[in-house]
Motif scaffolding. Structure first.
Motif, PDB file in Angstrom:
ATOM      1  N   GLY A   1       0.787  -1.224   0.000  1.00 50.44           N
ATOM      2  CA  GLY A   1       0.000   0.000   0.000  1.00 50.44           C
ATOM      3  C   GLY A   1       0.821   1.277   0.000  1.00 50.44           C
ATOM      4  N   ARG A   2       2.119   1.154  -0.112  1.00 53.27           N
ATOM      5  CA  ARG A   2       3.005   2.320  -0.120  1.00 53.27           C
ATOM      6  C   ARG A   2       3.601   2.505  -1.506  1.00 53.27           C
ATOM      7  NH1 ARG A   2       0.835   2.995   4.300  1.00 53.27           N
ATOM      8  NH2 ARG A   2       1.867   2.713   6.287  1.00 53.27           N
ATOM      9  N   THR A   3       3.888   3.751  -1.846  1.00 55.65           N
ATOM     10  CA  THR A   3       4.586   4.059  -3.085  1.00 55.65           C
ATOM     11  C   THR A   3       6.040   4.327  -2.739  1.00 55.65           C
ATOM     12  OG1 THR A   3       2.606   5.018  -4.069  1.00 55.65           O
ATOM     13  CG2 THR A   3       4.708   5.653  -5.039  1.00 55.65           C
ATOM     14  N   ALA A   4       6.955   3.712  -3.492  1.00 57.06           N
ATOM     15  CA  ALA A   4       8.383   3.883  -3.239  1.00 57.06           C
ATOM     16  C   ALA A   4       9.058   4.427  -4.494  1.00 57.06           C
ATOM     17  CB  ALA A   4       9.007   2.545  -2.851  1.00 57.06           C
ATOM     18  N   LEU A   5       9.997   5.311  -4.290  1.00 54.26           N
ATOM     19  CA  LEU A   5      10.793   5.871  -5.377  1.00 54.26           C
ATOM     20  C   LEU A   5      12.235   5.422  -5.159  1.00 54.26           C
ATOM     21  CD1 LEU A   5       9.360   9.499  -5.366  1.00 54.26           C
ATOM     22  CD2 LEU A   5       8.649   7.561  -6.766  1.00 54.26           C
ATOM     23  N   PRO A   6      12.735   4.510  -5.996  1.00 57.25           N
ATOM     24  CA  PRO A   6      14.083   3.989  -5.777  1.00 57.25           C
ATOM     25  C   PRO A   6      15.168   4.990  -6.162  1.00 57.25           C
ATOM     26  CG  PRO A   6      13.084   2.956  -7.695  1.00 57.25           C
ATOM     27  CD  PRO A   6      12.052   3.860  -7.096  1.00 57.25           C
ATOM     28  N   VAL A   7      15.969   5.360  -5.174  1.00 53.31           N
ATOM     29  CA  VAL A   7      17.088   6.283  -5.385  1.00 53.31           C
ATOM     30  C   VAL A   7      18.328   5.624  -4.784  1.00 53.31           C
ATOM     31  CG1 VAL A   7      18.052   8.555  -4.861  1.00 53.31           C
ATOM     32  CG2 VAL A   7      15.595   8.306  -5.295  1.00 53.31           C
ATOM     33  N   LEU A   8      19.385   5.561  -5.572  1.00 52.78           N
ATOM     34  CA  LEU A   8      20.635   4.936  -5.152  1.00 52.78           C
ATOM     35  C   LEU A   8      21.749   5.972  -5.235  1.00 52.78           C
ATOM     36  CD1 LEU A   8      22.394   2.326  -4.638  1.00 52.78           C
ATOM     37  CD2 LEU A   8      22.580   2.182  -7.121  1.00 52.78           C
ATOM     38  N   VAL A   9      22.491   6.112  -4.149  1.00 45.97           N
ATOM     39  CA  VAL A   9      23.686   6.955  -4.160  1.00 45.97           C
ATOM     40  C   VAL A   9      24.871   6.008  -4.244  1.00 45.97           C
ATOM     41  CG1 VAL A   9      25.051   8.651  -2.897  1.00 45.97           C
ATOM     42  CG2 VAL A   9      22.551   8.743  -2.797  1.00 45.97           C
ATOM     43  N   MET A  10      25.697   6.219  -5.257  1.00 41.99           N
ATOM     44  CA  MET A  10      26.787   5.282  -5.522  1.00 41.99           C
ATOM     45  C   MET A  10      28.120   6.015  -5.585  1.00 41.99           C
ATOM     46  SD  MET A  10      25.788   4.643  -9.462  1.00 41.99           S
ATOM     47  CE  MET A  10      25.411   6.076 -10.449  1.00 41.99           C
ATOM     48  N   GLY A  11      29.178   5.259  -5.372  1.00 39.19           N
ATOM     49  CA  GLY A  11      30.517   5.821  -5.443  1.00 39.19           C
ATOM     50  C   GLY A  11      31.137   5.689  -6.818  1.00 39.19           C
ATOM     51  N   ASP A  12      30.610   4.769  -7.629  1.00 41.42           N
ATOM     52  CA  ASP A  12      31.199   4.496  -8.939  1.00 41.42           C
ATOM     53  C   ASP A  12      30.069   4.335  -9.965  1.00 41.42           C
ATOM     54  OD1 ASP A  12      32.283   2.880 -11.196  1.00 41.42           O
ATOM     55  OD2 ASP A  12      34.088   2.848  -9.950  1.00 41.42           O
ATOM     56  N   PRO A  13      30.170   4.953 -11.125  1.00 42.88           N
ATOM     57  CA  PRO A  13      29.095   4.864 -12.117  1.00 42.88           C
ATOM     58  C   PRO A  13      28.843   3.451 -12.636  1.00 42.88           C
ATOM     59  CG  PRO A  13      30.975   6.071 -13.023  1.00 42.88           C
ATOM     60  CD  PRO A  13      31.256   5.830 -11.577  1.00 42.88           C
ATOM     61  N   ARG A  14      29.776   2.528 -12.387  1.00 45.37           N
ATOM     62  CA  ARG A  14      29.560   1.142 -12.822  1.00 45.37           C
ATOM     63  C   ARG A  14      28.414   0.479 -12.058  1.00 45.37           C
ATOM     64  NH1 ARG A  14      35.529  -1.054 -12.223  1.00 45.37           N
ATOM     65  NH2 ARG A  14      35.294   0.289 -10.407  1.00 45.37           N
ATOM     66  N   HIS A  15      27.965   1.080 -10.980  1.00 46.04           N
ATOM     67  CA  HIS A  15      26.883   0.515 -10.181  1.00 46.04           C
ATOM     68  C   HIS A  15      25.516   1.095 -10.538  1.00 46.04           C
ATOM     69  CE1 HIS A  15      30.280  -0.046  -7.089  1.00 46.04           C
ATOM     70  NE2 HIS A  15      30.186  -1.102  -7.866  1.00 46.04           N
ATOM     71  N   ALA A  16      25.442   1.855 -11.608  1.00 47.85           N
ATOM     72  CA  ALA A  16      24.208   2.564 -11.962  1.00 47.85           C
ATOM     73  C   ALA A  16      23.016   1.635 -12.200  1.00 47.85           C
ATOM     74  CB  ALA A  16      24.438   3.442 -13.193  1.00 47.85           C
ATOM     75  N   LEU A  17      23.239   0.443 -12.729  1.00 53.02           N
ATOM     76  CA  LEU A  17      22.123  -0.469 -12.993  1.00 53.02           C
ATOM     77  C   LEU A  17      21.534  -1.086 -11.730  1.00 53.02           C
ATOM     78  CD1 LEU A  17      23.274  -2.349 -16.215  1.00 53.02           C
ATOM     79  CD2 LEU A  17      21.519  -0.595 -15.996  1.00 53.02           C
ATOM     80  N   ALA A  18      22.244  -1.015 -10.621  1.00 49.43           N
ATOM     81  CA  ALA A  18      21.783  -1.646  -9.381  1.00 49.43           C
ATOM     82  C   ALA A  18      20.432  -1.111  -8.929  1.00 49.43           C
ATOM     83  CB  ALA A  18      22.818  -1.465  -8.279  1.00 49.43           C
ATOM     84  N   VAL A  19      20.150   0.139  -9.221  1.00 48.39           N
ATOM     85  CA  VAL A  19      18.870   0.707  -8.794  1.00 48.39           C
ATOM     86  C   VAL A  19      17.693  -0.018  -9.464  1.00 48.39           C
ATOM     87  CG1 VAL A  19      18.715   2.594 -10.490  1.00 48.39           C
ATOM     88  CG2 VAL A  19      17.685   2.872  -8.240  1.00 48.39           C
ATOM     89  N   GLU A  20      17.838  -0.399 -10.716  1.00 47.95           N
ATOM     90  CA  GLU A  20      16.762  -1.098 -11.434  1.00 47.95           C
ATOM     91  C   GLU A  20      16.855  -2.618 -11.296  1.00 47.95           C
ATOM     92  OE1 GLU A  20      14.106   0.186 -12.844  1.00 47.95           O
ATOM     93  OE2 GLU A  20      14.750   2.230 -12.452  1.00 47.95           O
ATOM     94  N   VAL A  21      18.070  -3.140 -11.252  1.00 46.87           N
ATOM     95  CA  VAL A  21      18.258  -4.593 -11.241  1.00 46.87           C
ATOM     96  C   VAL A  21      18.083  -5.190  -9.839  1.00 46.87           C
ATOM     97  CG1 VAL A  21      19.937  -6.429 -11.686  1.00 46.87           C
ATOM     98  CG2 VAL A  21      19.741  -4.516 -13.267  1.00 46.87           C
ATOM     99  N   HIS A  22      18.448  -4.434  -8.807  1.00 47.89           N
ATOM    100  CA  HIS A  22      18.400  -4.985  -7.449  1.00 47.89           C
ATOM    101  C   HIS A  22      17.422  -4.257  -6.532  1.00 47.89           C
ATOM    102  CE1 HIS A  22      21.720  -7.607  -8.358  1.00 47.89           C
ATOM    103  NE2 HIS A  22      22.412  -6.572  -8.812  1.00 47.89           N
TER     104      HIS A  22
END
Length: 86
Positions: free
Chosen positions: A16-37
């Motif tokens: 019943g909650r709406t979530a907005l996934p936001v990831l703060v990362m140290g390296d741009p190679r981790h950019a897909l983690a927000v959608e994949v994980h």
């Protein structure tokens, strides 16, 4: 720490909650983690995730143009519940 916290939540804890996934990362190679994980994890906990996630580099904080562009894209997609209208 986030994983340790989320592992303690029961199934459906975000139902019943709406979530907005936001990831703060140290390296741009981790950019897909927000959608994949992160998005699948929020869905597994029962949250509605109506928007694409945002991955920000620590060096880009507090967000600047990337955050503004993402907000322009996602704000129209966020459903407003009755509580938000009061």
């Amino acid at each position: 720490m986030l994983k340790a916290f989320l592992d303690r939540l029961p199934p459906g804890a975000l139902a019943g909650r709406t979530a907005l996934p936001v990831l703060v990362m140290g390296d741009p190679r981790h950019a897909l983690a927000v959608e994949v994980h992160f998005r699948p994890l929020l869905l597994e906990l029962g949250a509605s995730v109506p928007t694409p996630g945002l991955a920000l580099l620590e060096s880009d904080l507090p967000g600047g143009p990337a955050l503004a562009a993402w907000a322009d894209l996602v704000v129209p997609q966020i459903p407003l519940g009755e509580e938000a209208l009061r």
